[in-house]
Design a protein around this motif. Structure first.
Motif, mmCIF file in Angstrom:
data_model
loop_
_atom_site.group_PDB
_atom_site.id
_atom_site.type_symbol
_atom_site.label_atom_id
_atom_site.label_comp_id
_atom_site.label_asym_id
_atom_site.label_seq_id
_atom_site.Cartn_x
_atom_site.Cartn_y
_atom_site.Cartn_z
ATOM 1 N N GLU A 1 0.825 -1.206 0.000
ATOM 2 C CA GLU A 1 0.000 0.000 0.000
ATOM 3 C C GLU A 1 0.862 1.261 0.000
ATOM 4 O OE1 GLU A 1 -2.350 -0.631 3.473
ATOM 5 O OE2 GLU A 1 -3.979 -1.627 2.386
ATOM 6 N N ALA A 2 1.931 1.258 0.804
ATOM 7 C CA ALA A 2 2.795 2.433 0.910
ATOM 8 C C ALA A 2 3.501 2.726 -0.410
ATOM 9 C CB ALA A 2 3.823 2.234 2.024
ATOM 10 N N LEU A 3 4.007 1.671 -1.054
ATOM 11 C CA LEU A 3 4.703 1.878 -2.324
ATOM 12 C C LEU A 3 3.720 2.283 -3.417
ATOM 13 C CD1 LEU A 3 7.258 1.885 -3.947
ATOM 14 C CD2 LEU A 3 7.073 -0.605 -4.214
ATOM 15 N N GLY A 4 2.558 1.645 -3.448
ATOM 16 C CA GLY A 4 1.554 2.024 -4.429
ATOM 17 C C GLY A 4 1.129 3.477 -4.282
ATOM 18 N N SER A 5 0.970 3.915 -3.036
ATOM 19 C CA SER A 5 0.586 5.299 -2.775
ATOM 20 C C SER A 5 1.687 6.276 -3.202
ATOM 21 C CB SER A 5 0.283 5.478 -1.279
ATOM 22 O OG SER A 5 -0.003 6.821 -0.971
ATOM 23 N N ALA A 6 2.932 5.928 -2.918
ATOM 24 C CA ALA A 6 4.059 6.795 -3.284
ATOM 25 C C ALA A 6 4.170 6.918 -4.802
ATOM 26 C CB ALA A 6 5.352 6.246 -2.691
ATOM 27 N N LEU A 7 3.988 5.812 -5.510
ATOM 28 C CA LEU A 7 4.059 5.838 -6.974
ATOM 29 C C LEU A 7 2.919 6.655 -7.565
ATOM 30 C CD1 LEU A 7 4.960 2.087 -7.595
ATOM 31 C CD2 LEU A 7 6.475 4.047 -7.949
ATOM 32 N N TYR A 8 1.750 6.566 -6.958
ATOM 33 C CA TYR A 8 0.577 7.290 -7.449
ATOM 34 C C TYR A 8 0.799 8.805 -7.428
ATOM 35 C CZ TYR A 8 -4.274 8.951 -7.611
ATOM 36 O OH TYR A 8 -5.436 9.598 -7.953
ATOM 37 N N LYS A 9 1.570 9.268 -6.464
ATOM 38 C CA LYS A 9 1.756 10.716 -6.290
ATOM 39 C C LYS A 9 2.679 11.328 -7.329
ATOM 40 C CE LYS A 9 1.002 10.454 -1.293
ATOM 41 N NZ LYS A 9 1.644 10.535 0.033
ATOM 42 N N ILE A 10 3.500 10.515 -8.008
ATOM 43 C CA ILE A 10 4.459 11.080 -8.975
ATOM 44 C C ILE A 10 3.746 11.675 -10.189
ATOM 45 C CG2 ILE A 10 6.439 10.600 -10.467
ATOM 46 C CD1 ILE A 10 7.210 8.369 -8.442
ATOM 47 N N PRO A 11 2.944 10.892 -10.947
ATOM 48 C CA PRO A 11 2.268 11.498 -12.101
ATOM 49 C C PRO A 11 1.233 12.548 -11.709
ATOM 50 C CG PRO A 11 1.490 9.256 -11.749
ATOM 51 C CD PRO A 11 2.667 9.448 -10.840
ATOM 52 N N LYS A 12 0.715 12.445 -10.497
ATOM 53 C CA LYS A 12 -0.215 13.480 -10.022
ATOM 54 C C LYS A 12 0.489 14.828 -9.955
ATOM 55 C CE LYS A 12 -3.302 14.540 -6.138
ATOM 56 N NZ LYS A 12 -3.790 14.091 -4.812
ATOM 57 N N GLN A 13 1.707 14.830 -9.439
ATOM 58 C CA GLN A 13 2.476 16.065 -9.344
ATOM 59 C C GLN A 13 2.906 16.556 -10.729
ATOM 60 O OE1 GLN A 13 2.701 17.222 -6.272
ATOM 61 N NE2 GLN A 13 3.776 19.095 -6.789
ATOM 62 N N VAL A 14 3.269 15.622 -11.598
ATOM 63 C CA VAL A 14 3.671 15.984 -12.964
ATOM 64 C C VAL A 14 2.513 16.614 -13.720
ATOM 65 C CG1 VAL A 14 4.410 15.057 -15.193
ATOM 66 C CG2 VAL A 14 5.507 14.254 -13.094
ATOM 67 N N GLU A 15 1.338 16.025 -13.606
ATOM 68 C CA GLU A 15 0.171 16.577 -14.298
ATOM 69 C C GLU A 15 -0.176 17.964 -13.755
ATOM 70 O OE1 GLU A 15 -4.215 15.147 -15.833
ATOM 71 O OE2 GLU A 15 -3.540 14.488 -13.856
ATOM 72 N N LYS A 16 0.010 18.170 -12.471
ATOM 73 C CA LYS A 16 -0.230 19.487 -11.874
ATOM 74 C C LYS A 16 0.653 20.534 -12.533
ATOM 75 C CE LYS A 16 0.074 21.867 -7.392
ATOM 76 N NZ LYS A 16 0.393 21.694 -5.937
ATOM 77 N N PHE A 17 1.939 20.197 -12.731
ATOM 78 C CA PHE A 17 2.848 21.128 -13.400
ATOM 79 C C PHE A 17 2.379 21.380 -14.827
ATOM 80 C CE2 PHE A 17 6.327 22.381 -16.032
ATOM 81 C CZ PHE A 17 7.133 23.175 -15.249
ATOM 82 N N ALA A 18 2.088 20.310 -15.577
ATOM 83 C CA ALA A 18 1.723 20.449 -16.984
ATOM 84 C C ALA A 18 0.464 21.294 -17.159
ATOM 85 C CB ALA A 18 1.532 19.072 -17.605
ATOM 86 N N ASP A 19 -0.533 21.070 -16.322
ATOM 87 C CA ASP A 19 -1.785 21.834 -16.419
ATOM 88 C C ASP A 19 -1.532 23.324 -16.202
ATOM 89 O OD1 ASP A 19 -3.407 19.681 -16.989
ATOM 90 O OD2 ASP A 19 -3.999 19.327 -14.915
ATOM 91 N N ARG A 20 -0.770 23.645 -15.168
ATOM 92 C CA ARG A 20 -0.508 25.057 -14.864
ATOM 93 C C ARG A 20 0.407 25.696 -15.902
ATOM 94 N NH1 ARG A 20 -0.159 25.532 -8.226
ATOM 95 N NH2 ARG A 20 -2.050 24.335 -7.827
ATOM 96 N N TYR A 21 1.365 24.915 -16.381
ATOM 97 C CA TYR A 21 2.297 25.427 -17.392
ATOM 98 C C TYR A 21 1.547 25.812 -18.659
ATOM 99 C CZ TYR A 21 6.304 25.517 -20.580
ATOM 100 O OH TYR A 21 7.244 25.886 -21.513
ATOM 101 N N SER A 22 0.575 24.991 -19.051
ATOM 102 C CA SER A 22 -0.176 25.274 -20.274
ATOM 103 C C SER A 22 -0.963 26.580 -20.155
ATOM 104 C CB SER A 22 -1.128 24.118 -20.594
ATOM 105 O OG SER A 22 -2.167 24.024 -19.636
ATOM 106 N N MET A 23 -1.361 26.956 -18.944
ATOM 107 C CA MET A 23 -2.123 28.185 -18.740
ATOM 108 C C MET A 23 -1.225 29.412 -18.609
ATOM 109 S SD MET A 23 -5.246 26.994 -16.217
ATOM 110 C CE MET A 23 -4.209 26.203 -14.980
#
Length: 208
Positions: free
Chosen positions: A80-102
């Motif tokens: 569970e801990a590793l799955g949760s940690a991995l899940y947060k990586i693309p979440k943070q990347v998408e946050k950057f990409a969304d804001r960068y596009s704006m």
């Protein structure tokens, strides 16, 4: 209805699902680096959303298997801990990409690509660490952990250069704010990779 294979198997499907999640996270960082190398064009966000969808699907499968499986190859809490940690990586990347596009017009002339390259390298090491889990070889995992820490240290050095630019006096207030915000998102994404790597290393340390 549970299958006997699922209930009494060795639970090796968890390794495959964790690798699937790690690869999806890595793919999101590759897409980000490619986008920032081609900063003159309006970015397409499909690759980031697809990576998040793949990550979510892997996370859902992991949760499902944890419920249905009687045996797991490592402790459930660690999966569970590793799955949760991995899940947060693309979440943070998408946050950057969304804001960068704006904010693309306000960010002209600011090169994020070197930091994105460090993030891609960090995510690549995380994939190697997840793939190395079944062997439970401490020396190999420690070597990968050291590589990941070295990348994080280099990213920290680049952040110090950023702060020198921010306080140089050549930027207006809006640029200073945006520069700080976007680089801190990238820094946090690298931290997410380090967190995933730490969990993987601790799993091997516990089970080797």
């Amino acid at each position: 209805m549970f299958s006997l294979q699922t209930i009494f198997g060795q639970g090796k499907q968890f390794y495959a699902l964790l690798e699937e999640a790690a690869v999806a996270a890595h793919d999101s960082t590759k897409a980000l680096h490619a986008m920032l190398r081609d900063a003159g064009h309006q970015p397409a966000l499909d690759a980031f959303k697809l990576a998040r969808q793949r990550e979510r699907a892997a996370s859902d499968k992991i949760r499902h298997e944890l419920v249905n499986s009687f045996i797991t190859p490592i402790e459930r809490e660690d999966i569970e801990a590793l799955g949760s940690a991995l899940y947060k990586i693309p979440k943070q990347v998408e946050k950057f990409a969304d804001r960068y596009s704006m904010a693309l017009r306000q960010l002209q002339g600011i090169d994020f690509a070197p930091r994105a390259a460090m993030l891609e390298k960090a995510a690549d090491v995380v994939v190697e660490m997840v793939r190395a889990l079944p062997a439970m070889k401490l020396d190999a995992m420690k070597s990968l952990s050291d590589r990941l820490r070295s990348i994080e240290n280099e990213a920290d050095r680049l952040m110090l250069e950023l702060y020198r630019d921010i306080y140089s006096g050549r930027l207006d207030a809006q640029q200073m704010f945006l520069l700080k915000e976007f680089f801190e998102i990238l820094e946090k994404a690298i931290d997410r990779c380090q967190e995933a790597g730490t969990v993987a290393y601790e799993i091997v340390l516990k089970n080797s």
